[in-house]
Write an enzyme that holds these catalytic residues in place. Structure first.
Site, PDB file in Angstrom:
ATOM      1  N   GLU A  83       0.648  -1.286  -0.271  1.00  0.00           N
ATOM      2  CA  GLU A  83      -0.040   0.294  -0.597  1.00  0.00           C
ATOM      3  C   GLU A  83       1.179   1.227  -0.051  1.00  0.00           C
ATOM      4  O   GLU A  83       0.764   1.620   0.960  1.00  0.00           O
ATOM      5  CB  GLU A  83      -0.886  -0.143   1.122  1.00  0.00           C
ATOM      6  CG  GLU A  83      -1.729  -1.081   1.316  1.00  0.00           C
ATOM      7  CD  GLU A  83      -2.968  -1.043   2.145  1.00  0.00           C
ATOM      8  OE1 GLU A  83      -2.617  -0.688   2.997  1.00  0.00           O
ATOM      9  OE2 GLU A  83      -3.423  -2.201   2.930  1.00  0.00           O
ATOM     10  N   GLU A  86      -5.827 -10.622  -0.643  1.00  0.00           N
ATOM     11  CA  GLU A  86      -6.986 -10.377   0.464  1.00  0.00           C
ATOM     12  C   GLU A  86      -8.514 -10.148   0.027  1.00  0.00           C
ATOM     13  O   GLU A  86      -8.991  -9.432   0.569  1.00  0.00           O
ATOM     14  CB  GLU A  86      -6.074  -9.570   1.035  1.00  0.00           C
ATOM     15  CG  GLU A  86      -5.249  -9.203   1.172  1.00  0.00           C
ATOM     16  CD  GLU A  86      -4.679  -7.695   1.565  1.00  0.00           C
ATOM     17  OE1 GLU A  86      -5.631  -7.009   2.316  1.00  0.00           O
ATOM     18  OE2 GLU A  86      -3.534  -7.344   2.773  1.00  0.00           O
TER      19      GLU A  86
HETATM   20  O1  G3I Z   1      -2.623  -6.757  19.661  1.00  0.00           O
HETATM   21  C1  G3I Z   1      -3.374  -5.763  19.967  1.00  0.00           C
HETATM   22  C2  G3I Z   1      -4.134  -6.343  21.022  1.00  0.00           C
HETATM   23  O2  G3I Z   1      -2.948  -6.832  22.735  1.00  0.00           O
HETATM   24  C3  G3I Z   1      -5.680  -5.727  21.924  1.00  0.00           C
HETATM   25  O3  G3I Z   1      -5.627  -5.954  22.981  1.00  0.00           O
HETATM   26  C4  G3I Z   1      -6.104  -4.775  20.587  1.00  0.00           C
HETATM   27  C5  G3I Z   1      -7.441  -4.451  21.076  1.00  0.00           C
HETATM   28  O4  G3I Z   1      -7.250  -3.147  20.530  1.00  0.00           O
HETATM   29  O5  G3I Z   1      -5.518  -4.810  18.846  1.00  0.00           O
HETATM   30  C6  G3I Z   1      -4.835  -5.735  18.553  1.00  0.00           C
HETATM   31  O6  G3I Z   1      -4.450  -5.546  17.596  1.00  0.00           O
HETATM   32  C7  G3I Z   1      -5.275  -5.082  16.209  1.00  0.00           C
HETATM   33  C8  G3I Z   1      -3.882  -6.030  15.523  1.00  0.00           C
HETATM   34  O7  G3I Z   1      -4.771  -5.928  13.922  1.00  0.00           O
HETATM   35  C9  G3I Z   1      -3.930  -7.134  15.554  1.00  0.00           C
HETATM   36  O8  G3I Z   1      -5.564  -8.120  15.908  1.00  0.00           O
HETATM   37  C10 G3I Z   1      -5.640  -4.142  16.127  1.00  0.00           C
HETATM   38  O9  G3I Z   1      -5.784  -3.499  16.735  1.00  0.00           O
HETATM   39  C11 G3I Z   1      -6.416  -3.385  14.379  1.00  0.00           C
HETATM   40  O10 G3I Z   1      -5.930  -2.098  13.732  1.00  0.00           O
HETATM   41  C12 G3I Z   1      -5.205  -4.876  13.463  1.00  0.00           C
HETATM   42  O11 G3I Z   1      -6.137  -5.138  12.753  1.00  0.00           O
HETATM   43  C13 G3I Z   1      -5.354  -5.447  11.154  1.00  0.00           C
HETATM   44  C14 G3I Z   1      -5.277  -4.436  10.121  1.00  0.00           C
HETATM   45  O12 G3I Z   1      -4.908  -4.761   9.132  1.00  0.00           O
HETATM   46  C15 G3I Z   1      -4.601  -3.187  10.947  1.00  0.00           C
HETATM   47  O13 G3I Z   1      -4.727  -2.511  10.221  1.00  0.00           O
HETATM   48  C16 G3I Z   1      -7.017  -6.950  10.726  1.00  0.00           C
HETATM   49  O14 G3I Z   1      -6.539  -7.574  11.731  1.00  0.00           O
HETATM   50  C17 G3I Z   1      -5.954  -7.154   9.751  1.00  0.00           C
HETATM   51  O15 G3I Z   1      -6.687  -7.826   8.956  1.00  0.00           O
HETATM   52  C18 G3I Z   1      -5.436  -5.780   9.026  1.00  0.00           C
HETATM   53  O16 G3I Z   1      -5.161  -6.600   7.896  1.00  0.00           O
HETATM   54  C19 G3I Z   1      -4.993  -5.732   6.436  1.00  0.00           C
HETATM   55  C20 G3I Z   1      -3.584  -6.573   6.015  1.00  0.00           C
HETATM   56  O17 G3I Z   1      -2.206  -6.442   6.528  1.00  0.00           O
HETATM   57  C21 G3I Z   1      -3.227  -4.854   4.409  1.00  0.00           C
HETATM   58  N1  G3I Z   1      -4.164  -4.747   3.513  1.00  0.00           N
HETATM   59  C22 G3I Z   1      -5.458  -4.491   4.653  1.00  0.00           C
HETATM   60  C23 G3I Z   1      -5.998  -5.337   5.108  1.00  0.00           C
HETATM   61  C24 G3I Z   1      -7.199  -4.499   6.461  1.00  0.00           C
HETATM   62  O18 G3I Z   1      -7.026  -3.239   6.963  1.00  0.00           O
END
Ligand code: G3I
Length: 338
Positions: free
Chosen positions: A146, A252
């Site tokens: 991205e 994805e």
């Molecule tokens: O690990 C923390 C945890 O300790 C905490 O308690 C919890 C609540 O705040 O958050 C956890 O982190 C989260 C992380 O995923 C792991 O689960 C983040 O808040 C959350 O924002 C993060 O979201 C990920 C997202 O990327 C971040 O931008 C999604 O799981 C993931 O599916 C998503 O994947 C991305 C690709 O990598 C790139 N393309 C877009 C796609 C969707 O955004």
């Protein structure tokens, strides 16, 4: 009670469809899923489907820099190595995601104060260390994720600011230096639907190739929805990638049924719309010449663990399995086509 018990889930011969035969066993190209580490470890239904249905894994979060490289001189290999070992022991391909992204960065990178050469050194060491750690095990990486805006310009991210606009070239060169055999991908969203962005990315990657940079493939993320999905656009997008000799990874794939975030009631019409779109995408992908079929990766297994629900705080049903891990009509549709 699963919604399918109301609507039923039948294949194209109107026969009850189940997942006793694995999707990956009936597919001519790799079918993958994003892997959430905690669910993979702790949820037996999730683990069983991941293990039996899919031949390729993309770590959803544990290979991102905030998890893998939490402090400047410390890498956290444990979870990544466990998933890598599982893949090696169970003949699963592991697609690395992602070496350079401006999101999910560890605080030490966000806070780092250094001159240009110090920034380049941490950038280089990050890539070289991680790629070398998995050398010969990981088949491919999303080297950069991205990096372009919707208007086709290079996004003004931390990496562009600190390393300069040449950071993408540098990232691919360092990745190749660390593991010359690994396939190197650029990954982005809306490339399937925004020709301006896609053309800019293709031109940029062609330019890198003209400078001798190894770029093997492009990931079209395919985070789409039932309102705007357009198979005609996807056909054009897929062809534009493989015609330029890039491997095509639908990296994805998920199909939101509730993009506007309303309080929807899941119904048969939405499920069948989703199935129809999934079917069109798989049919189009089957027409991609074999050497360019890097595969289709769904961004998760069950609707209940989709990133969409947590990141947008809305109910949605974007994947192949419902909240009770039953296959949905979209699963049956693609199985009847593969
Ligand atoms: O690990 C923390 C945890 O300790 C905490 O308690 C919890 C609540 O705040 O958050 C956890 O982190 C989260 C992380 O995923 C792991 O689960 C983040 O808040 C959350 O924002 C993060 O979201 C990920 C997202 O990327 C971040 O931008 C999604 O799981 C993931 O599916 C998503 O994947 C991305 C690709 O990598 C790139 N393309 C877009 C796609 C969707 O955004």
């Amino acid at each position: 009670m699963s919604i399918l018990s109301i609507y039923g889930c039948v294949d194209s011969d109107n026969l009850p469809c189940d997942d006793s035969t694995a999707l990956s066993k009936v597919s001519e190209f790799p079918l993958g899923t994003a892997i959430k580490w905690d669910e993979f470890q702790l949820d037996t239904n999730y683990f069983h489907i991941a293990k039996t249905q899919f031949s390729s894994y993309t770590p959803e979060n544990i290979f991102k820099s905030e998890n893998l490289h939490p402090t400047r001189y410390n890498y956290n290999w444990e979870q990544a190595d466990s998933l890598m070992s599982f893949c090696l022991n169970n003949s699963k391909r592991l697609h690395g995601h992602t070496l350079i992204w401006h999101k999910q960065l560890p605080q030490w990178i966000i806070d780092f104060q250094g001159n240009k050469s110090e920034w380049e050194e941490i950038f280089r060491l990050h890539i070289i260390t991680i790629v070398q750690h998995f050398k010969g095990k990981i088949k491919s990486w999303d080297v950069v994720n991205e990096a372009f805006d919707e208007d086709g310009t290079l996004s003004n991210t931390l990496w562009k600011e600190k390393i300069g606009p040449g950071y993408i070239e540098k990232a691919f060169r360092y990745a190749e230096e660390a593991d010359p055999e690994c396939l190197l991908f650029y990954n982005d969203f809306n490339l399937e639907s925004n020709p301006v962005k896609r053309t800019a990315v293709l031109n940029y990657l062609d330019h890198l190739r003209s400078r001798g940079v190894k770029v093997d493939g492009i990931g079209l993320q395919m985070h789409i929805d039932v309102i705007t999905a357009d198979a005609t656009l996807y056909a054009l997008a897929f062809r534009s990638v493989y015609e330029k000799n890039y491997q095509l990874h639908l990296s994805e794939l998920d199909i939101s049924l509730n993009p506007s975030g309303k309080n929807i009631v899941l119904n048969e019409e939405l499920l069948l719309q989703q199935a129809d779109i999934m079917g069109k995408i798989v049919n189009l992908y089957k027409q991609v010449p074999l050497p360019y079929q890097y595969g289709i990766t769904f961004w998760g297994i069950s609707d209940k663990n989709s990133w969409i629900r947590s990141n947008y705080n809305r109910m949605d049903y974007p994947l192949l399995y419902d909240d009770q891990y039953n296959p949905k009509p979209a699963y049956c549709k693609i199985k009847s086509i593969l």
